[in-house]
Design a protein around this motif. Structure first.
Motif: not given
Lengths: 433, 263
Positions: A321-322, A326-327, A330-331, A334-335, B92, B95, B108, B122
Motif C-alpha cells: 500500500a505504501f 497510500a498515506s 489510508q494504509v 483501507h488495508h 506519498v 511514491r 492486496f 487514492i
C-alpha cells in the motif's frame, strides 16, 4: 546383505529395535495422558451440564388448577360503569375463593380455609384481572379458568415433596394432599409450558417469577458496553499499533493495559460506584451505568485482542500500500484494519461474553435490586441474568432452586451463541495472503 | 567516494542522481556515501552479496525507509532535478512517481480489478468508471496479464499463480503512471518460466520507464540491465555498463563476486 538388514532394521532383537520400541511406548504414553486430560475436562463439563439440566428442567413446566370462576358483577363492578381503573382494582381473589369453597363445601374452619385458599398462587387476582381487562363481557358469566398453583403445590405435584414423610416435615399437609387428590381425580389439575419464565420479570413468588426482565436488562447493559468499548478499544489499539512512536511512554501504556486486564472485576464496580453514581450522579441500578462499568472492564480485552490482530497483518500488505503511494491513514483504514477485523471482532465478542457473565461489579452499582418491571430503556432500573441467578439462588423457596438452574441454562445458551458467532466470524472472514 | 573517471558513476542525462547517500538503522550505518546515477529509459541493476545494502539503497529512492523506526537517511537524491530527501517533499506524491515491486508478490487480498484500481483511485488520477476501466485494462495489457485475467477481473488477486501475482504487482505499480520503477528481487520467488516472462516484461517496460532492479542472479542482471552497480559492505565498489562489468571488471572484488568466489 548384512548391511541392508541393519539399515532397514529387520533384525528383531537388535539394540536398535529395542530402543525404537521404547520410543514408541513413550509416544503412546504421552498420547494417553493427552486423551485422559481431555476426557477429564469433558467429563467435568458433562457433570456440570447434567446437574444443571437435572435440577433445572422442571422449571420449564408448571401446574395450574382449573376452577369454574363466576365473574360476579357486584364484586367486580358494583356501579356498572365498566371503568377500566375500577375493573383493575376489584377484589378478584374473592371470586377464586368462592369457587374453591363451592368445590369443598365441608371446609369450615378458618385455618383450614386459609390453607385451602393457599393452594392457589397469590397472583390469582392479577390473572383474573387481566382476563377481565381483555374481555369485559366476562362480567356476570361463569368460566373455567386455569389458575397457577402455589409454588409448594407445584413442587408437590412435581414430586419434590414426599407424601410418606412425617406431616410436620412437609410443607404440604395431609388435608391439602386430600384436596389435591380430589382435584386430580376431577381432572382439574393441568400442567403446561412455563411461558411466564420467558415473558415476565422477577417476583417474590416462584410460580410467578420470570427471566425476561433480566434478559432485557442484560441486552441493554451489553448494548451500552459494546457502544462504548468497541470504538474506543479499536481506536486505541490502532493508534498504539500503527501510529504511536515506540518509546518509553508507549511501553508504560502497554504494560498498564495488560495490568488492567488482570484487575478483579469488583474493583471496576467500586470505581463505578464512586465516580459514575456518587460524583456524576447517574441513576442507580441502571443498565447505562452497568454498561459503562463493564465497558471499562472489557476495554483492555478488546485492545489486547485488536493489537494482536493488527500485528498479524503481514508487513508485505503495508509495503504494497505504501508502495503505490497510500498515506499512513489510508494504509491503516483501507488495508490493515479490514484485514484485522475478524480478529478484532472475535476479541470483542469474547470480551462481551465475559461481560455478559459478570456479576460482582454490578452488585456495587445497585443492579442487585428486586425489580419486577421489564426495563424499557438504558436508564430504567434493571437487573441482568447472572445477578438474577444470584438473587434466586439466595431465595429460600424450594421452587427457586429449579428456576436458578433454568436461569443458568438460559445464560449458558446465550454464552454459547456468542462464542459460536465468534468462531463463525473468524472462519467466514479468514483470508489467506 | 568513487573516482568518476574510472567508475562512471555519473552519466549524461540521468533520471535520478544520488550523491553522498548514507543510511543508518538505529545508529548502525548500513550505507556509506553512495554516489550513483540512474539513467532514463534503461534498466540499472544493483548486485552484490546479501546484506551489502542494495535493497536499503533502493528503498531510499522512494523513501520507503521513512516508515522504519530509527532509520536515518542523509545525502542528496534528486529525481528530475527535484531533491526528494527534502522534508517539504511529500513521500506519498513521491511514491506515485517512483513505484515499487517487492521481492514476494504481495497483491492486496482484493479482486484483480481493485488491485489495479486502488492506486489511481487514492491519487484521484481518473474521473469516472469508464476511465478507471481503461486504466485497469491498459495497465494489465502492459504487464502482459490482460489476456490471462480479462474474464476474471473480479476474482481475488491472491488466487493467481506466483508469476501472475508478480505481474499483477507490476501492473499495479504502473497504473499510477510513475516515472521510475524500483524492483526488489522481483523474480526470487518465481520459477524459471515465470522469471523469463517477468524479464521480458522488464525489457518491454524500459521503453516507458526508468527501472532499477536489485537481483541476486548475475545472469539476470546481465540479461536485463544496461548498467550495473556492484555493492559490497555498504559501498558501491564498481559501476558501469553491464557488459563491461561482467566481461572486464576493473575491481578485484567485482571480479571475485561475478566469478562466484564469494557472495
Amino acid at each position: 546383505m548384512t548391511d541392508r538388514e541393519q539399515s532397514t532394521g529387520i533384525a528383531v532383537d537388535s539394540a536398535e529395535v529395542k530402543h525404537a520400541r521404547k520410543r514408541y511406548r513413550a509416544e503412546r504414553r504421552f498420547r494417553m495422558y493427552g486423551v485422559a486430560a481431555i476426557a477429564a475436562a469433558a467429563g467435568m463439563l458433562a457433570l456440570l451440564v447434567i446437574s444443571i439440566v437435572a435440577t433445572g428442567w422442571t422449571a420449564f413446566y408448571q401446574h395450574s388448577i382449573a376452577l369454574d370462576v363466576t365473574f360476579e358483577a357486584k364484586v367486580i363492578d358494583p356501579k356498572g360503569g365498566r371503568d377500566p381503573s375500577v375493573l383493575a382494582r376489584a377484589d378478584y381473589r374473592k371470586l377464586a375463593r368462592a369457587s374453591l369453597r363451592k368445590l369443598f363445601p365441608d371446609v369450615k374452619k378458618r385455618g383450614d380455609k386459609r390453607k385451602l385458599y393457599g393452594l392457589l398462587s397469590i397472583g390469582v387476582d392479577q390473572q383474573l384481572a387481566e382476563l377481565v381487562a381483555a374481555d369485559p363481557s366476562l362480567i356476570g358469566q361463569t368460566r373455567r379458568v386455569e389458575i397457577y398453583a402455589s409454588d409448594d403445590v407445584d413442587s408437590f405435584l412435581k414430586g419434590f415433596i414426599d407424601r410418606e414423610a412425617p406431616e410436620s416435615d412437609r410443607r404440604i399437609k395431609d388435608k391439602e394432599i386430600a384436596w389435591l387428590d380430589k382435584l386430580e381425580t376431577d381432572g382439574a389439575i393441568t400442567s403446561h409450558l412455563n411461558l411466564r419464565f420467558w415473558t415476565k420479570g422477577d417476583s417474590r413468588e416462584p410460580e410467578l417469577a420470570g427471566f425476561w426482565g433480566a434478559m432485557v436488562g442484560s441486552f441493554f447493559t451489553l448494548l451500552v458496553t459494546l457502544a462504548l468499548s468497541f470504538p474506543v478499544g479499536v481506536l486505541a489499539a490502532t493508534y498504539l499499533e500503527e501510529f504511536a512512536p515506540k518509546n518509553r511512554w508507549t511501553d508504560i501504556i502497554e504494560v498498564n493495559i495488560n495490568n488492567l486486564a488482570a484487575v478483579p472485576s469488583i474493583v471496576f464496580g467500586l470505581l463505578g460506584l464512586a465516580v459514575f453514581l456518587n460524583f456524576f450522579g447517574l441513576p442507580r441500578s441502571a443498565p447505562l451505568v452497568g454498561g459503562m462499568v463493564l465497558a471499562l472492564m472489557t476495554l483492555p480485552t478488546i485492545i489486547i485482542a485488536s493489537r494482536s490482530a493488527l500485528k498479524a497483518v503481514p508487513p508485505s500488505i503495508r509495503e504494497a500500500a505504501f508502495g503505490v503511494g497510500a498515506s499512513e491513514l489510508q494504509v491503516v483504514t483501507h488495508h490493515v484494519v479490514p484485514l484485522a477485523l475478524p480478529g478484532i471482532l472475535t476479541g470483542a465478542i469474547i470480551g462481551m461474553a465475559r461481560a455478559l457473565g459478570e456479576t460482582a461489579p454490578l452488585l456495587m452499582i445497585g443492579m442487585v435490586a428486586f425489580i419486577v418491571d421489564i426495563p424499557g430503556s438504558v436508564t430504567d432500573p434493571a437487573t441482568v441474568m447472572p445477578v438474577q441467578i444470584y438473587l434466586w439462588a439466595d431465595s429460600p423457596e424450594r421452587a427457586f432452586v429449579a428456576r436458578t438452574s433454568a436461569g443458568v441454562m438460559a445464560l449458558l445458551g446465550f454464552l454459547m451463541l456468542m462464542n459460536a458467532l465468534a468462531v463463525i466470524l473468524r472462519k467466514r472472514f479468514e483470508r489467506r495472503w | 567516494m568513487l573516482d568518476s573517471e574510472t567508475n562512471s558513476a555519473t552519466i549524461a542525462d540521468p533520471k535520478v542522481v544520488c550523491r553522498d547517500v548514507s543510511v543508518s538503522y538505529s545508529g548502525k550505518q548500513a550505507l556509506f556515501d553512495i554516489d550513483l546515477d540512474i539513467g532514463s529509459h534503461q534498466v540499472t541493476s544493483l548486485i552484490g552479496p546479501s546484506g551489502c545494502g542494495k535493497s536499503t539503497f533502493l528503498r531510499c529512492m522512494n523513501r520507503m525507509n521513512d516508515v522504519i523506526d530509527g532509520c536515518v537517511v542523509t545525502g542528496s537524491i534528486s529525481v528530475d532535478g527535484v531533491e526528494i530527501l527534502d522534508d517539504e517533499i511529500d513521500a506519498v506524491q513521491l511514491r506515485r512517481r517512483v513505484g515499487m515491486v517487492f521481492q514476494k508478490p504481495n497483491p492486496f487480498p482484493k479482486s484483480i480489478y481493485d488491485n489495479i484500481a486502488y492506486g489511481p483511485r487514492i491519487h484521484g488520477l481518473v474521473r469516472g468508471k469508464d476511465e478507471l476501466d481503461e486504466v485497469v485494462q491498459t495497465s494489465l495489457e502492459r504487464a502482459g496479464l490482460w489476456e490471462e485475467v480479462k474474464d476474471r477481473l473480479l476474482q481475488p488477486g491472491t488466487g493467481l499463480s506466483g508469476g501472475q501475482q508478480q505481474r499483477l504487482c507490476i501492473a499495479r505499480a504502473i497504473a499510477v503512471r510513475p516515472d521510475v520503477i524500483l524492483m526488489d528481487e522481483p523474480c526470487s520467488a518465481l520459477d524459471p518460466i515465470a522469471t523469463a516472462r517477468v524479464e521480458e516484461l522488464i525489457d518491454e517496460l524500459k521503453r516507458s520507464y526508468s527501472i532499477v532492479i536489485v537481483t541476486h542472479s548475475m545472469q539476470q542482471a546481465a540479461r536485463v540491465s544496461q548498467r550495473t552497480a556492484f555493492f559490497h559492505l555498504g559501498i558501491v565498489v564498481e559501476v558501469g555498463e553491464t557488459e563491461q562489468i561482467f566481461t572486464n571488471p576493473r575491481d578485484e572484488r567485482t571480479q571475485g563476486y561475478i566469478t562466484g568466489r564469494y557472495g
